[in-house]
Motif scaffolding. Sequence first.
Motif, mmCIF file in Angstrom:
data_model
loop_
_atom_site.group_PDB
_atom_site.id
_atom_site.type_symbol
_atom_site.label_atom_id
_atom_site.label_comp_id
_atom_site.label_asym_id
_atom_site.label_seq_id
_atom_site.Cartn_x
_atom_site.Cartn_y
_atom_site.Cartn_z
ATOM 1 N N MET A 10 17.721 -2.394 3.595
ATOM 2 C CA MET A 10 16.389 -2.854 3.196
ATOM 3 C C MET A 10 16.259 -4.369 3.386
ATOM 4 S SD MET A 10 14.789 -0.052 1.587
ATOM 5 C CE MET A 10 14.908 0.452 3.288
ATOM 6 N N TYR A 42 18.545 0.723 9.474
ATOM 7 C CA TYR A 42 19.127 2.055 9.261
ATOM 8 C C TYR A 42 20.065 2.422 10.412
ATOM 9 C CZ TYR A 42 15.535 3.381 5.712
ATOM 10 O OH TYR A 42 14.745 3.491 4.604
ATOM 11 N N PHE A 65 19.290 6.797 6.247
ATOM 12 C CA PHE A 65 17.938 7.291 6.501
ATOM 13 C C PHE A 65 17.926 8.796 6.689
ATOM 14 C CE2 PHE A 65 17.567 6.207 11.382
ATOM 15 C CZ PHE A 65 18.877 6.576 11.587
ATOM 16 N N GLU A 66 16.736 9.355 6.515
ATOM 17 C CA GLU A 66 16.622 10.820 6.455
ATOM 18 C C GLU A 66 17.173 11.503 7.688
ATOM 19 O OE1 GLU A 66 14.450 9.175 7.960
ATOM 20 O OE2 GLU A 66 12.853 10.294 8.904
ATOM 21 N N VAL A 67 17.047 10.879 8.856
ATOM 22 C CA VAL A 67 17.516 11.548 10.073
ATOM 23 C C VAL A 67 19.044 11.606 10.163
ATOM 24 C CG1 VAL A 67 15.435 11.082 11.416
ATOM 25 C CG2 VAL A 67 17.284 9.437 11.446
ATOM 26 N N ASN A 119 14.694 6.360 -1.688
ATOM 27 C CA ASN A 119 13.444 5.810 -1.160
ATOM 28 C C ASN A 119 12.843 6.768 -0.145
ATOM 29 O OD1 ASN A 119 15.666 5.125 0.532
ATOM 30 N ND2 ASN A 119 14.425 3.616 1.590
ATOM 31 N N SER A 121 9.684 8.431 1.847
ATOM 32 C CA SER A 121 8.367 7.985 2.299
ATOM 33 C C SER A 121 7.711 9.111 3.070
ATOM 34 C CB SER A 121 8.530 6.781 3.223
ATOM 35 O OG SER A 121 9.329 7.154 4.335
ATOM 36 N N TRP A 169 7.849 3.386 14.158
ATOM 37 C CA TRP A 169 8.630 4.629 14.114
ATOM 38 C C TRP A 169 7.989 5.689 15.015
ATOM 39 C CZ3 TRP A 169 13.300 4.200 12.204
ATOM 40 C CH2 TRP A 169 13.537 3.321 11.144
ATOM 41 N N TRP A 172 9.101 9.358 14.868
ATOM 42 C CA TRP A 172 8.789 9.960 13.561
ATOM 43 C C TRP A 172 7.284 10.235 13.416
ATOM 44 C CZ3 TRP A 172 8.035 6.877 8.518
ATOM 45 C CH2 TRP A 172 8.046 7.712 7.409
ATOM 46 N N SER A 247 5.491 3.979 7.918
ATOM 47 C CA SER A 247 5.950 4.469 6.620
ATOM 48 C C SER A 247 5.010 4.038 5.498
ATOM 49 C CB SER A 247 7.333 3.891 6.338
ATOM 50 O OG SER A 247 7.675 4.088 4.984
ATOM 51 N N SER A 249 5.950 3.032 2.906
ATOM 52 C CA SER A 249 6.584 1.865 2.274
ATOM 53 C C SER A 249 6.081 0.546 2.867
ATOM 54 C CB SER A 249 8.103 1.919 2.442
ATOM 55 O OG SER A 249 8.453 1.685 3.796
ATOM 56 N N GLY A 283 10.266 10.899 5.073
ATOM 57 C CA GLY A 283 11.062 9.869 5.743
ATOM 58 C C GLY A 283 11.806 9.071 4.683
ATOM 59 N N GLY A 284 12.251 7.891 5.049
ATOM 60 C CA GLY A 284 12.963 7.053 4.088
ATOM 61 C C GLY A 284 14.446 7.378 4.056
ATOM 62 N N TYR A 323 7.055 3.630 -1.619
ATOM 63 C CA TYR A 323 7.870 4.830 -1.476
ATOM 64 C C TYR A 323 7.380 5.862 -2.492
ATOM 65 C CZ TYR A 323 11.202 2.796 1.804
ATOM 66 O OH TYR A 323 11.759 2.266 2.929
ATOM 67 N N ARG A 373 16.810 10.265 18.116
ATOM 68 C CA ARG A 373 15.679 9.328 17.948
ATOM 69 C C ARG A 373 15.714 8.246 19.024
ATOM 70 N NH1 ARG A 373 13.694 8.002 12.491
ATOM 71 N NH2 ARG A 373 12.380 9.775 11.970
HETATM 72 O O1 LIG Z 1 10.645 2.922 6.607
HETATM 73 P P1 LIG Z 1 11.206 4.069 5.818
HETATM 74 O O2 LIG Z 1 12.292 3.677 4.897
HETATM 75 O O3 LIG Z 1 10.132 4.833 5.157
HETATM 76 O O4 LIG Z 1 11.866 5.052 6.890
HETATM 77 C C1 LIG Z 1 11.135 5.470 7.989
HETATM 78 C C2 LIG Z 1 11.813 6.593 8.740
HETATM 79 O O5 LIG Z 1 11.817 7.750 7.970
HETATM 80 C C3 LIG Z 1 13.217 6.330 9.112
HETATM 81 O O6 LIG Z 1 13.761 7.394 9.791
#
Ligand SMILES: O=P(O)(O)OC[C@H](O)CO
Length: 413
Positions: A10, A42, A65-67, A119, A121, A169, A172, A247, A249, A283-284, A323, A373
């Motif tokens: 972050m 990430y 991160f989620e991926v 976190n 998103s 992104w 995504w 995102s 966020s 995400g997140g 988030y 990705r």
């Molecule tokens: O910016 P974030 O933390 O919401 O992450 C965005 C994407 O999900 C990352 O893969």
Amino acid sequence: QTEIQWWHAMGGPLGEWVNDLAKGFNESQKEYKVVPTFKGTYDESMPAAIAAYRAGNAPNILQVFEVGTATMMASKGAIVPVWKIMQDAGQKFDTAAYVPAVGGYYTASNGQMLSLPFNSSTTVFFYNKDAFKAAGLDPNKPPSTWPEVTLAAAKLKASGSTCPLTISWQGWTQLESFSAWHNVEFATKNNGFGGTDARLVFNGPLQVRHIQNLANMAKQGLFVYKGRGNVPDAAFISGECAMSMGSSSTYGQVNKVAKFAFGFSPLPYYPDVPGAPQNTIIGGASLWAMSGKPAAENKGVAAFFAYLSKPEVQAASHQRTGYLPTTKAAFELTEKSGFYAKNPGTDVAVNQMIRKTTDKSRGLRLGNYPQIRAIEDEELEQVWAGKKTAKEGLDSAVKRGNELLAKFQQANK
Ligand SMILES: O=P(O)(O)OC[C@H](O)CO
């Protein structure tokens, strides 16, 4: 005092938030000290931690991160499941306390939660209201469909905008969430939740049509490519780009630094597609407890996880960053406080992910996905540069991605 190392990804205002969380926990008790360290994006922090794990000096806690979830879930020896670290430390841990769309993502098929939702998103659209006004567009009426986005972009350009639309992104927002939003399969086997033999299918007619439209917009200067990951956010925050997607966020950052009026709204969709808009995907990131650590440190990790999941800590995090609330109690606390009504736009992600949960908002569960990705990025960049058609780029991304999925399946038999 026992030190707990926490590696995270972050930066900027979100980095300050992470530091404040560690400070809050450290001041709440005397036994443990959480030490947060920023390890890059990430994409950078996950391989750094894997390398550190192999060298025997992994941190206690790793934000992934989620991926990266499927890859982490498969690396069984490297992690301690969150349910276990909580149980061993005698910490109360009720998986039912977590919002289903969030908790479900980090839960294995046997019902055990493996990492701590931290976190989460989802994908949203954001726009500069001042730029809209200057272009003669209604600042209180964001475009809700792709034809409307294209028209708005043309008007913004005509009013002098050098960047009517950019996109964060891109894989995504424009492929993964785009597919779910239009109720179109991204990968077989329920986007990978049904087994490691899932294969990518995001080169279907709708995705090709959409990416070709974006390529045409790029040619006309209506869409301006600003880079991978969340890099394009900066071009929106500075006021250079009038519309963007990324995102939820981004809210906390725009809110803190933008010198213009802004709005957040749901992703645009194609109105002729039956069933659209459906839902966006998660995400997140989440927090993983790494294995091989002394019991005292694991106890500290569990105490910190319990602190992070407290309704008041969670609600404050959600309201500060954009988030999602990860626990139901944090959501209810925020709603009761009147926060959503007072801060329009903060409810967009919540409406998409918390109030309406469908099976398809669960996201993707695909191995080697950080690498896939990167392939999406490479191929899309070729399309934006006019070197490939949308169909050529997506066909190639699917083919290359499927080779990585097959390798992952082979390695995790
Ligand atoms: O910016 P974030 O933390 O919401 O992450 C965005 C994407 O999900 C990352 O893969």
